[in-house]
Design a protein around this motif. Structure first.
Motif, mmCIF file in Angstrom:
data_model
loop_
_atom_site.group_PDB
_atom_site.id
_atom_site.type_symbol
_atom_site.label_atom_id
_atom_site.label_comp_id
_atom_site.label_asym_id
_atom_site.label_seq_id
_atom_site.Cartn_x
_atom_site.Cartn_y
_atom_site.Cartn_z
ATOM 1 N N PRO A 29 -0.309 0.518 10.119
ATOM 2 C CA PRO A 29 -1.184 -0.398 10.778
ATOM 3 C C PRO A 29 -1.948 0.487 11.818
ATOM 4 O O PRO A 29 -1.683 1.509 12.400
ATOM 5 C CB PRO A 29 -0.084 -1.099 11.514
ATOM 6 C CG PRO A 29 1.285 -1.112 10.914
ATOM 7 C CD PRO A 29 1.229 0.261 10.484
ATOM 8 N N SER A 30 -3.371 -0.236 11.849
ATOM 9 C CA SER A 30 -4.389 0.423 12.642
ATOM 10 C C SER A 30 -3.940 0.129 14.275
ATOM 11 O O SER A 30 -3.009 -0.577 14.778
ATOM 12 C CB SER A 30 -5.576 -0.121 12.494
ATOM 13 O OG SER A 30 -5.819 -1.298 13.026
ATOM 14 N N ASP A 31 -4.772 0.776 15.163
ATOM 15 C CA ASP A 31 -4.788 0.644 16.460
ATOM 16 C C ASP A 31 -5.530 -0.564 16.918
ATOM 17 O O ASP A 31 -5.686 -0.756 18.283
ATOM 18 C CB ASP A 31 -5.098 1.884 17.325
ATOM 19 C CG ASP A 31 -4.153 2.885 17.053
ATOM 20 O OD1 ASP A 31 -2.955 2.961 16.799
ATOM 21 O OD2 ASP A 31 -4.596 4.256 16.955
ATOM 22 N N GLY A 32 -6.035 -1.385 16.021
ATOM 23 C CA GLY A 32 -6.941 -2.521 16.548
ATOM 24 C C GLY A 32 -5.936 -3.681 16.580
ATOM 25 O O GLY A 32 -4.953 -3.602 16.622
ATOM 26 N N PRO A 33 -6.560 -4.772 17.156
ATOM 27 C CA PRO A 33 -5.620 -5.863 17.570
ATOM 28 C C PRO A 33 -4.959 -6.509 16.517
ATOM 29 O O PRO A 33 -3.743 -6.745 16.624
ATOM 30 C CB PRO A 33 -6.819 -7.014 17.629
ATOM 31 C CG PRO A 33 -8.113 -6.648 17.070
ATOM 32 C CD PRO A 33 -8.086 -5.026 16.828
ATOM 33 N N ILE A 34 -5.126 -6.613 15.247
ATOM 34 C CA ILE A 34 -4.184 -6.941 14.323
ATOM 35 C C ILE A 34 -3.110 -6.021 13.948
ATOM 36 O O ILE A 34 -1.901 -6.106 13.781
ATOM 37 C CB ILE A 34 -4.745 -7.331 12.900
ATOM 38 C CG1 ILE A 34 -6.154 -8.494 12.865
ATOM 39 C CG2 ILE A 34 -3.843 -7.891 11.776
ATOM 40 C CD1 ILE A 34 -7.020 -8.652 11.874
ATOM 41 N N GLY A 35 -3.267 -4.664 13.992
ATOM 42 C CA GLY A 35 -2.494 -3.524 13.693
ATOM 43 C C GLY A 35 -1.590 -3.623 14.990
ATOM 44 O O GLY A 35 -0.380 -3.341 14.574
ATOM 45 N N LYS A 36 -2.074 -3.864 16.114
ATOM 46 C CA LYS A 36 -0.894 -3.816 17.223
ATOM 47 C C LYS A 36 0.227 -4.929 16.906
ATOM 48 O O LYS A 36 1.205 -4.703 17.423
ATOM 49 C CB LYS A 36 -1.730 -3.988 18.500
ATOM 50 C CG LYS A 36 -2.394 -2.578 18.842
ATOM 51 C CD LYS A 36 -3.247 -3.010 20.082
ATOM 52 C CE LYS A 36 -4.047 -1.662 20.595
ATOM 53 N NZ LYS A 36 -4.846 -1.785 21.730
ATOM 54 N N MET A 37 -0.462 -6.062 16.645
ATOM 55 C CA MET A 37 0.478 -7.335 16.232
ATOM 56 C C MET A 37 1.585 -6.812 15.079
ATOM 57 O O MET A 37 2.732 -7.031 15.162
ATOM 58 C CB MET A 37 -0.449 -8.389 15.853
ATOM 59 C CG MET A 37 -0.996 -9.027 16.810
ATOM 60 S SD MET A 37 -2.011 -10.497 16.403
ATOM 61 C CE MET A 37 -0.621 -11.547 15.851
ATOM 62 N N ILE A 38 0.979 -6.294 14.174
ATOM 63 C CA ILE A 38 2.058 -5.557 12.990
ATOM 64 C C ILE A 38 3.067 -4.730 13.451
ATOM 65 O O ILE A 38 4.153 -5.009 13.058
ATOM 66 C CB ILE A 38 1.228 -5.100 11.837
ATOM 67 C CG1 ILE A 38 0.259 -5.901 11.115
ATOM 68 C CG2 ILE A 38 2.079 -4.288 10.648
ATOM 69 C CD1 ILE A 38 -0.821 -5.378 10.253
#
Length: 206
Positions: A39-48
């Motif tokens: 998962p990325s360091d973007g907002p959705i990735g942080k949720m994952i």
């Protein structure tokens, strides 16, 4: 010349280690390199990442999110990741090295859900120029994770890892059939040996 390269494998395969090693090698040649991950360091990735560590779930007891929900979150994170980080770096001529990408969804979520549906929700994902798959025995991955320590994540059980290892091979066959370049490397070799093999796959010599 820009290039989008993905490093894939089971948990404990050494994807993060090899991503860093390849970046060092390419930077030593004078190339601009972006290292990134999913998962990325973007907002959705942080949720994952919260979901994978059971900080985010269906209830106060943190029951895991459904496989469908996670699959959709990974797909959404991927679209955001490409637009926010990957494509801008490629446009300026950088080499992008991503620690995991689409093949992870086809293997992990594809082992729980119809793989055709997982492919469909990821249809907008940019195709990598090259994917390097670090193949290891699931038991070796378990040993490496034990040495690494830390809290066990959602997919880090032996049963899931064994199932995912088989699904990775099926997913690789699908991607190759679609024309994607996927090179399988021996992830059980030493770090230096794997890096040398990966550089060779990139058309480089150490």
């Amino acid at each position: 010349m820009s290039r989008f390269v993905v490093i894939e494998g089971l948990d404990g395969a050494g994807t993060t280690t090899q991503c860093a090693a390849l970046a060092r090698e390419l930077r030593a040649e004078g190339r601009e390199v972006l290292t990134t991950r999913e998962p990325s360091d973007g907002p959705i990735g942080k949720m994952i990442r919260q979901a994978l560590t059971r900080q985010l779930g269906l209830s106060a007891k943190k029951k895991p999110l459904t496989p469908e929900t996670l699959a959709l979150m990974f797909a959404a994170d991927r679209v955001d990741h490409v637009a926010r980080e990957i494509e801008p770096a490629l446009e300026r001529g950088a080499v992008v090295l991503s620690d995991r990408y689409l093949l992870s969804s086809l293997a992990y979520q594809g082992s729980q859900l119809p793989i055709g549906w997982v492919e469909e929700i990821n249809a907008r994902a940019r195709v990598p120029d090259l994917t390097l798959f670090l193949e290891i025995d699931p038991e070796l991955g378990a040993q490496r994770r034990a040495v690494r320590g830390g809290k066990r994540e959602l997919y880090e059980t032996r049963a899931i890892q064994r199932r995912t290892a088989k699904q990775y091979l099926a997913a690789i066959a699908l991607r190759r059939k679609a024309g994607e370049k996927v090179v399988v490397l021996d992830g059980g070799a030493s770090v230096n040996e794997v890096t040398a093999a990966a550089m060779k796959a990139l058309g480089k010599r150490r």
